[in-house]
Write a protein that holds these residues in place. Structure first.
Motif, PDB file in Angstrom:
ATOM      1  N   MET A   1       0.840  -1.203   0.000  1.00  0.00           N
ATOM      2  CA  MET A   1       0.000   0.000   0.000  1.00  0.00           C
ATOM      3  C   MET A   1       0.873   1.250   0.000  1.00  0.00           C
ATOM      4  N   LEU A   2       0.524   2.179  -0.854  1.00  0.00           N
ATOM      5  CA  LEU A   2       1.259   3.436  -0.930  1.00  0.00           C
ATOM      6  C   LEU A   2       0.903   4.315   0.266  1.00  0.00           C
ATOM      7  N   THR A   3       1.920   4.896   0.901  1.00  0.00           N
ATOM      8  CA  THR A   3       1.713   5.781   2.039  1.00  0.00           C
ATOM      9  C   THR A   3       2.404   7.116   1.790  1.00  0.00           C
ATOM     10  N   ARG A   4       2.018   8.113   2.558  1.00  0.00           N
ATOM     11  CA  ARG A   4       2.658   9.425   2.448  1.00  0.00           C
ATOM     12  C   ARG A   4       4.128   9.321   2.844  1.00  0.00           C
ATOM     13  N   LYS A   5       4.412   8.547   3.881  1.00  0.00           N
ATOM     14  CA  LYS A   5       5.795   8.373   4.334  1.00  0.00           C
ATOM     15  C   LYS A   5       6.650   7.782   3.223  1.00  0.00           C
ATOM     16  N   LEU A   6       6.099   6.819   2.487  1.00  0.00           N
ATOM     17  CA  LEU A   6       6.839   6.208   1.384  1.00  0.00           C
ATOM     18  C   LEU A   6       7.107   7.230   0.286  1.00  0.00           C
ATOM     19  N   LEU A   7       6.118   8.051  -0.030  1.00  0.00           N
ATOM     20  CA  LEU A   7       6.301   9.080  -1.062  1.00  0.00           C
ATOM     21  C   LEU A   7       7.372  10.086  -0.674  1.00  0.00           C
ATOM     22  N   GLU A   8       7.463  10.392   0.614  1.00  0.00           N
ATOM     23  CA  GLU A   8       8.409  11.393   1.079  1.00  0.00           C
ATOM     24  C   GLU A   8       9.830  10.852   1.197  1.00  0.00           C
ATOM     25  N   SER A   9       9.990   9.543   1.026  1.00  0.00           N
ATOM     26  CA  SER A   9      11.310   8.922   1.124  1.00  0.00           C
ATOM     27  C   SER A   9      11.830   8.546  -0.255  1.00  0.00           C
ATOM     28  N   ASP A  10      13.058   8.032  -0.278  1.00  0.00           N
ATOM     29  CA  ASP A  10      13.636   7.555  -1.541  1.00  0.00           C
ATOM     30  C   ASP A  10      13.133   6.164  -1.913  1.00  0.00           C
ATOM     31  N   GLU A  11      12.422   5.523  -0.998  1.00  0.00           N
ATOM     32  CA  GLU A  11      11.982   4.156  -1.227  1.00  0.00           C
ATOM     33  C   GLU A  11      10.954   4.049  -2.339  1.00  0.00           C
ATOM     34  N   PHE A  12      10.138   5.082  -2.516  1.00  0.00           N
ATOM     35  CA  PHE A  12       9.095   5.007  -3.539  1.00  0.00           C
ATOM     36  C   PHE A  12       9.704   4.792  -4.922  1.00  0.00           C
ATOM     37  N   ALA A  13      10.722   5.560  -5.258  1.00  0.00           N
ATOM     38  CA  ALA A  13      11.362   5.407  -6.567  1.00  0.00           C
ATOM     39  C   ALA A  13      11.935   3.999  -6.728  1.00  0.00           C
ATOM     40  N   ARG A  14      12.406   3.419  -5.634  1.00  0.00           N
ATOM     41  CA  ARG A  14      12.987   2.070  -5.725  1.00  0.00           C
ATOM     42  C   ARG A  14      11.934   1.025  -6.075  1.00  0.00           C
ATOM     43  N   THR A  15      10.674   1.257  -5.686  1.00  0.00           N
ATOM     44  CA  THR A  15       9.631   0.296  -6.040  1.00  0.00           C
ATOM     45  C   THR A  15       9.374   0.281  -7.538  1.00  0.00           C
ATOM     46  N   TYR A  16       9.845   1.320  -8.236  1.00  0.00           N
ATOM     47  CA  TYR A  16       9.689   1.415  -9.687  1.00  0.00           C
ATOM     48  C   TYR A  16      11.044   1.315 -10.388  1.00  0.00           C
ATOM     49  N   SER A  17      11.966   0.597  -9.784  1.00  0.00           N
ATOM     50  CA  SER A  17      13.337   0.539 -10.300  1.00  0.00           C
ATOM     51  C   SER A  17      13.412  -0.014 -11.718  1.00  0.00           C
ATOM     52  N   THR A  18      12.450  -0.874 -12.109  1.00  0.00           N
ATOM     53  CA  THR A  18      12.478  -1.429 -13.467  1.00  0.00           C
ATOM     54  C   THR A  18      12.189  -0.366 -14.522  1.00  0.00           C
ATOM     55  N   LEU A  19      11.670   0.775 -14.093  1.00  0.00           N
ATOM     56  CA  LEU A  19      11.359   1.858 -15.021  1.00  0.00           C
ATOM     57  C   LEU A  19      12.377   2.982 -14.937  1.00  0.00           C
ATOM     58  N   GLU A  20      13.512   2.718 -14.298  1.00  0.00           N
ATOM     59  CA  GLU A  20      14.472   3.774 -13.998  1.00  0.00           C
ATOM     60  C   GLU A  20      14.867   4.594 -15.226  1.00  0.00           C
ATOM     61  N   LYS A  21      14.989   3.960 -16.381  1.00  0.00           N
ATOM     62  CA  LYS A  21      15.388   4.687 -17.587  1.00  0.00           C
ATOM     63  C   LYS A  21      14.334   5.678 -18.047  1.00  0.00           C
ATOM     64  N   MET A  22      13.079   5.505 -17.543  1.00  0.00           N
ATOM     65  CA  MET A  22      12.001   6.408 -17.925  1.00  0.00           C
ATOM     66  C   MET A  22      11.807   7.532 -16.918  1.00  0.00           C
ATOM     67  N   PHE A  23      12.492   7.465 -15.765  1.00  0.00           N
ATOM     68  CA  PHE A  23      12.267   8.443 -14.706  1.00  0.00           C
ATOM     69  C   PHE A  23      12.548   9.866 -15.170  1.00  0.00           C
ATOM     70  N   LEU A  24      11.670  10.785 -14.767  1.00  0.00           N
ATOM     71  CA  LEU A  24      11.977  12.195 -14.910  1.00  0.00           C
ATOM     72  C   LEU A  24      12.926  12.591 -13.778  1.00  0.00           C
ATOM     73  N   THR A  25      13.879  13.449 -14.053  1.00  0.00           N
ATOM     74  CA  THR A  25      14.787  13.919 -13.020  1.00  0.00           C
ATOM     75  C   THR A  25      14.014  14.852 -12.077  1.00  0.00           C
ATOM     76  N   PRO A  26      14.538  15.103 -10.867  1.00  0.00           N
ATOM     77  CA  PRO A  26      13.881  16.065  -9.975  1.00  0.00           C
ATOM     78  C   PRO A  26      13.664  17.422 -10.646  1.00  0.00           C
ATOM     79  N   GLU A  27      14.624  17.835 -11.463  1.00  0.00           N
ATOM     80  CA  GLU A  27      14.492  19.108 -12.165  1.00  0.00           C
ATOM     81  C   GLU A  27      13.338  19.059 -13.178  1.00  0.00           C
ATOM     82  N   GLN A  28      13.230  17.946 -13.894  1.00  0.00           N
ATOM     83  CA  GLN A  28      12.150  17.802 -14.870  1.00  0.00           C
ATOM     84  C   GLN A  28      10.787  17.743 -14.187  1.00  0.00           C
ATOM     85  N   LEU A  29      10.717  17.050 -13.060  1.00  0.00           N
ATOM     86  CA  LEU A  29       9.466  16.995 -12.302  1.00  0.00           C
ATOM     87  C   LEU A  29       9.043  18.385 -11.850  1.00  0.00           C
ATOM     88  N   ASN A  30      10.000  19.136 -11.315  1.00  0.00           N
ATOM     89  CA  ASN A  30       9.688  20.477 -10.838  1.00  0.00           C
ATOM     90  C   ASN A  30       9.285  21.390 -11.994  1.00  0.00           C
TER      91      ASN A  30
END
Length: 226
Positions: A1-30
């Motif tokens: 289950m997705l939680t606010r604590k997970l979103l605020e940590s680096d762990e959320f991105a790790r749950t999507y590690s198979t998509l890492e090449k598609m990730f937007l950078t923090p700058e692109q997100l902002n």
């Protein structure tokens, strides 16, 4: 289950590690976030239109929430899900919007002094892999008001976009998919129950949920017979 604590940590991105090449950078997100805010067609509070997990698991610190109707778009499981509630071995389907019809959901108003904070979390949740186009859509609120709300519409040019969303195809994928955040079927059933509680009708969701249950029950019967 997705939680606010997970979103605020680096762990959320790790749950999507198979998509890492598609990730937007923090700058692109902002950049995406700030450009979206600039495109608001009127001066008003910031509203968010939720049509999927935002309904039953918003994780937003909001000032107001009520049901609303979005014309011109309808729910569609049109995104291939390879992480979170799916995997590369057993892909699922993630919910998006397609043109046509209408969608009823929950609309959230953010406090002015919390807009940046809450939208950063929302962008991490929805925009990390860039599968949506954040748009301003006019939504009719239950109390009669009309507001412009940020709405995440499927990006049809994204490599994870799936054009075939027939019930049998989608149900088969959802029934067998799971990942770090749980099963794809749990997502669908949670949405189905949330819509029922809110007295929101969406025949597609009901039909799809019933089809997934049939597939799962048939699978259980085969295991027991074996």
């Amino acid at each position: 289950m997705l939680t606010r604590k997970l979103l605020e940590s680096d762990e959320f991105a790790r749950t999507y590690s198979t998509l890492e090449k598609m990730f937007l950078t923090p700058e692109q997100l902002n950049c995406s976030l700030q450009e979206t805010l600039k495109r608001c067609p009127v001066t008003q509070d910031v509203w968010i239109f939720g049509y999927g997990s935002l309904i039953w698991n918003p994780l937003l610190d909001f000032a107001e929430a009520q049901t609303g109707r979005l014309n011109g778009w309808s729910r569609d499981f049109n995104i291939r899900l390879l992480a979170g509630r799916g995997s590369a071995r057993a892909p699922g389907r993630m919910l998006g919007l397609k043109a046509g019809g209408e969608t009823c959901g929950i609309v959230f108003r953010l406090d002015a002094d919390k807009v940046q904070q809450e939208l950063r979390l929302l962008w991490m949740r929805e925009m990390l892999a860039g599968v949506y186009n954040p748009c301003w859509c006019n939504v009719q609120l239950a109390d009669g008001r009309s507001v412009w709300a940020i709405t995440f519409v499927t990006n049809p040019s994204h490599p994870l976009y799936e054009a075939d969303t027939t019930c049998g195809v989608v149900a088969g994928m959802i029934a067998g998919a799971c990942g770090a955040l749980g099963s794809n079927a749990e997502y669908l059933f949670s949405l189905e129950q949330a819509l029922i509680r809110l007295d929101i009708e969406d025949p597609m969701i009901g039909e799809l949920a019933e089809y997934v249950r049939l597939i799962q029950n048939d699978g259980q019967a085969i295991k027991q017979d074996g």
